[in-house]
Design an enzyme around this catalytic site. Sequence first.
Site, short mmCIF file in Angstrom:
data_model
loop_
_atom_site.label_atom_id
_atom_site.label_comp_id
_atom_site.label_asym_id
_atom_site.label_seq_id
_atom_site.Cartn_x
_atom_site.Cartn_y
_atom_site.Cartn_z
N ASP A 159 0.68 -1.19 -0.05
CA ASP A 159 0.10 0.06 0.02
C ASP A 159 0.89 1.21 0.13
O ASP A 159 2.22 1.13 0.08
CB ASP A 159 -0.95 -0.19 1.06
CG ASP A 159 -0.16 -0.02 2.49
OD1 ASP A 159 0.97 -0.52 2.58
OD2 ASP A 159 -0.35 0.71 3.44
N HIS A 523 1.83 -9.30 -3.41
CA HIS A 523 0.68 -8.10 -3.23
C HIS A 523 1.49 -6.87 -3.01
O HIS A 523 1.80 -6.37 -2.00
CB HIS A 523 -0.16 -8.35 -2.05
CG HIS A 523 -0.99 -7.42 -1.82
ND1 HIS A 523 -2.41 -7.32 -2.52
CD2 HIS A 523 -1.13 -6.49 -0.84
CE1 HIS A 523 -3.02 -6.26 -1.82
NE2 HIS A 523 -2.26 -5.52 -1.03
N ASP A 569 1.26 -17.84 -3.70
CA ASP A 569 1.93 -16.82 -4.46
C ASP A 569 1.00 -16.16 -5.66
O ASP A 569 0.97 -16.43 -6.78
CB ASP A 569 2.97 -17.50 -5.28
CG ASP A 569 4.03 -16.49 -6.01
OD1 ASP A 569 3.84 -15.36 -5.71
OD2 ASP A 569 5.00 -16.87 -6.88
N GLU A 578 2.02 -10.15 0.86
CA GLU A 578 2.46 -8.69 0.68
C GLU A 578 3.92 -8.56 0.99
O GLU A 578 4.72 -9.58 1.10
CB GLU A 578 1.84 -7.84 1.87
CG GLU A 578 1.73 -6.45 1.40
CD GLU A 578 0.72 -5.64 2.09
OE1 GLU A 578 0.04 -6.19 2.88
OE2 GLU A 578 0.91 -4.34 1.90
O1 G3I Z 1 1.03 -9.30 19.43
C1 G3I Z 1 -0.20 -9.87 19.16
C2 G3I Z 1 -0.12 -11.17 20.13
O2 G3I Z 1 0.05 -10.81 21.43
C3 G3I Z 1 -1.33 -12.08 19.81
O3 G3I Z 1 -1.32 -13.10 20.68
C4 G3I Z 1 -1.57 -12.46 18.42
C5 G3I Z 1 -2.66 -13.27 18.31
O4 G3I Z 1 -3.12 -13.17 17.12
O5 G3I Z 1 -1.59 -11.29 17.75
C6 G3I Z 1 -0.27 -10.29 17.80
O6 G3I Z 1 -0.42 -9.26 17.14
C7 G3I Z 1 -0.51 -9.49 15.85
C8 G3I Z 1 0.51 -8.74 14.99
O7 G3I Z 1 0.51 -8.72 13.63
C9 G3I Z 1 1.97 -9.42 15.41
O8 G3I Z 1 2.27 -10.22 14.67
C10 G3I Z 1 -1.91 -8.88 15.25
O9 G3I Z 1 -2.88 -9.77 15.72
C11 G3I Z 1 -2.01 -9.00 13.64
O10 G3I Z 1 -3.05 -8.28 13.27
C12 G3I Z 1 -0.60 -8.33 13.20
O11 G3I Z 1 -0.77 -8.44 11.87
C13 G3I Z 1 0.02 -7.08 11.15
C14 G3I Z 1 -1.17 -6.97 9.91
O12 G3I Z 1 -0.56 -5.67 9.36
C15 G3I Z 1 -2.54 -6.69 10.22
O13 G3I Z 1 -2.48 -5.66 11.05
C16 G3I Z 1 1.23 -7.45 10.56
O14 G3I Z 1 2.14 -7.59 11.77
C17 G3I Z 1 1.94 -6.07 9.81
O15 G3I Z 1 2.96 -6.27 9.21
C18 G3I Z 1 0.74 -5.62 8.69
O16 G3I Z 1 1.21 -4.47 8.22
C19 G3I Z 1 0.57 -4.12 7.19
C20 G3I Z 1 0.05 -2.68 7.32
O17 G3I Z 1 -1.03 -2.73 8.43
C21 G3I Z 1 -0.52 -1.86 6.27
N1 G3I Z 1 0.70 -1.92 5.20
C22 G3I Z 1 1.03 -3.26 4.86
C23 G3I Z 1 1.67 -3.81 5.99
C24 G3I Z 1 2.05 -5.34 5.64
O18 G3I Z 1 1.00 -6.55 5.56
O1 9MR Z 2 -3.82 -3.78 0.28
C1 9MR Z 2 -3.81 -3.61 1.62
C2 9MR Z 2 -2.84 -4.37 2.41
O2 9MR Z 2 -1.53 -3.22 2.25
C3 9MR Z 2 -3.13 -4.25 3.95
O3 9MR Z 2 -1.68 -5.08 4.63
C4 9MR Z 2 -4.24 -5.32 3.88
C5 9MR Z 2 -4.51 -5.55 5.41
O4 9MR Z 2 -4.92 -4.35 6.00
O5 9MR Z 2 -5.30 -4.67 3.10
C6 9MR Z 2 -5.10 -4.55 1.97
O6 9MR Z 2 -6.00 -4.11 1.26
C7 9MR Z 2 -7.34 -5.00 1.43
C8 9MR Z 2 -8.42 -4.33 2.09
O7 9MR Z 2 -7.96 -4.58 3.46
C9 9MR Z 2 -9.58 -5.23 1.91
N1 9MR Z 2 -9.96 -5.20 0.37
C10 9MR Z 2 -9.05 -5.61 -0.46
C11 9MR Z 2 -7.72 -5.00 -0.20
C12 9MR Z 2 -6.66 -5.34 -1.20
O8 9MR Z 2 -6.78 -5.06 -2.53
#
Ligand code: G3I
Ligand code: 9MR
Length: 596
Positions: A159, A523, A569, A578
């Site tokens: 993103d 992604h 993939d 991603e």
């Molecule tokens: O820390 C808790 C842990 O205590 C718990 O037991 C566990 C159970 O699910 O969750 C842990 O936290 C998780 C965290 O990752 C750590 O791994 C969250 O639930 C989980 O939602 C989170 O995922 C993150 C994901 O976004 C969704 O929010 C990823 O780490 C993070 O790298 C990813 O980041 C995204 C950005 O939001 C948007 N841009 C893209 C990027 C990469 O996908």
């Molecule tokens: O592209 C988005 C990615 O960067 C994020 O990690 C992810 C979770 O927040 O969400 C992706 O966007 C998706 C959105 O959450 C739901 N609709 C589809 C999007 C991807 O095309």
Amino acid sequence: MKKNIIKIMGKKMISVNETGFLPEAVKLAISDTPGEFYIVDDNEGTRLEAAVDVNNAGHDETAGCEVYRLDFSEVKAPGIYHIESDRGDRSVSFKVEPHVYKSLKNALLKFFYFQRCGCELSEKHAGIFKRSACHTSPVKLLGGNKEIPLSKGWHDAGDYGRYASAGAVTVAHMLYAYELFPEAFNETVNIPESGNGIPDILNECRYELDLLSQMQAEDGGVYHKATSYVFCDYVMPDEDDKEMVMFPVTSLSTADFAAAMCIASRVYADHDPDFARSCMHQAYMAGQWLMSNPENTDFHNPEGCNTGEYTDTSDIDERMWAFAELLRTDTGVKNEGDRSITASRANKEETRQDIYLAHLIVEFDLYLKDHPHSDGRSTDDGFGWQDVSTLAAVAVIFDPENKAGWELKKRMIDMLCERADVFVSLQKEGCPLAMLKQDFVWGSNMLVSNRADVLILASLALEQIPAERETDRGPEKCTRGGGSDSSIYEEAALNQLHYILGMNAMDLSYVTCFGEHAVKDPHNRVAVADKIDRPIPGEMVGGPCIWLADDEIKKYADAGTPAQKCYRDHYLSYSTNEIAIYWNSSLLFAAAFFDR
Ligand code: G3I
Ligand code: 9MR
Ligand code: ZN
């Protein structure tokens, strides 16, 4: 007859690091089937005499099969090889070479150029991936009309958001790598600044630091993120017409920012003293904000907003890292406005460093209370965006002036080595990989590579323990519990790298363009919208995720799918495929260590 049996049994997996091996390293591959295995020299077409030791390492729950480890460490001569079995199965080809990770390291670094926001990527530097400048307008502070000028920085991931904590942690991975093993960064990677007399890793980080420096509010607090309110479609960044919004200040971002700016002020001091001073001032301001705002603000998206949250229920480790870095770096004397940690200390002539140290100790004690000794199974790595405790340990352990003092330094080394010991022990059975089923979360490849980084740091930390030290009671022997030494840590770190580069149940390399079976369809909005049928090189994807958190992966995996195979993939699988800046920087840290 034999041929028939092979046909009936089908092709079996022999998976291996598809990039290759350092000549003197321990060399492991894995197979799901026993047998006799041989190393074949690709150029000669002949089997080598060198032995391939086959060990049944037991059932691996995450791979969903019995794992046979193939040890071919005897092969040391540079060349291109593959592994084949008496059943006729074969692995992809790989190299044995002294600088086998050099091009990987440089591609992982060059990746950041392709993530640049706010500038044109020219053909000279980006080749077929050239594109126009994006996101150049000022951003609006959430809920008001205040405009904040914002330029530069890297797109976070697939993103186009720019998130302060994510950026700060990424820069820290890279600058710590540069501080700890600068000799790894002698090559240039064809970015606009290349050849300006400054190592390209610093040129590239500067591009992000310039963004971060604009994300600090007047009072020292740092805004959490600059993103659109909802994710844009699969369009090129310059076609993204959604308004960029600046979201409120958080303690998480402010603390990570303070730490990253401290590191920057050290690293750029010789190259650009004015910039270094301004980083230090901004770090100081952020530190003051943290002391005036002791609560965790955390962050949650407002109603209707769906861009990244980077939420964190605890900011203890972030504060710990900030104060560790401020203690190490801020040599300023006490100012009128400096906050005192407790009123009772007011009598004593308190220096700024006393204050930082007191805060560091408070946060570290709180952190350890929340994270009692690991149960010997799973453990936090402390090297990601959510838990930054290992980053704090790095600040303390590798401070040449040891401002935190020996006792605290020793406790940090113990925390680090205890983690490393757990990772070593997790590699003992099944795949030589320190990962349990529950570790295959979103971005599991970062956990794999962060664990490599922790192992590397532990190996370096051991050098920081003197054999003896002077105390009031005379000389005292310094020892550490645990059984590991530097070479065991390094070997374990390499095994983690082998997984990322192909030695896994998917038989895939998770870095684009590195390996015969490398992932191809990440992604990444740019990669989808550019219509080029090749991926941008040097991107590490997030990897298997057992949460089955997008519709695409749900079509291919269910609750019974082994963790390592919860991966697809395909660009639609954003929860497994991603890319992200702090995933690449995590792997860059390890790749650079092994190519220094
Ligand atoms: O820390 C808790 C842990 O205590 C718990 O037991 C566990 C159970 O699910 O969750 C842990 O936290 C998780 C965290 O990752 C750590 O791994 C969250 O639930 C989980 O939602 C989170 O995922 C993150 C994901 O976004 C969704 O929010 C990823 O780490 C993070 O790298 C990813 O980041 C995204 C950005 O939001 C948007 N841009 C893209 C990027 C990469 O996908
Ligand atoms: O592209 C988005 C990615 O960067 C994020 O990690 C992810 C979770 O927040 O969400 C992706 O966007 C998706 C959105 O959450 C739901 N609709 C589809 C999007 C991807 O095309
Ligand atoms: Zn942009």
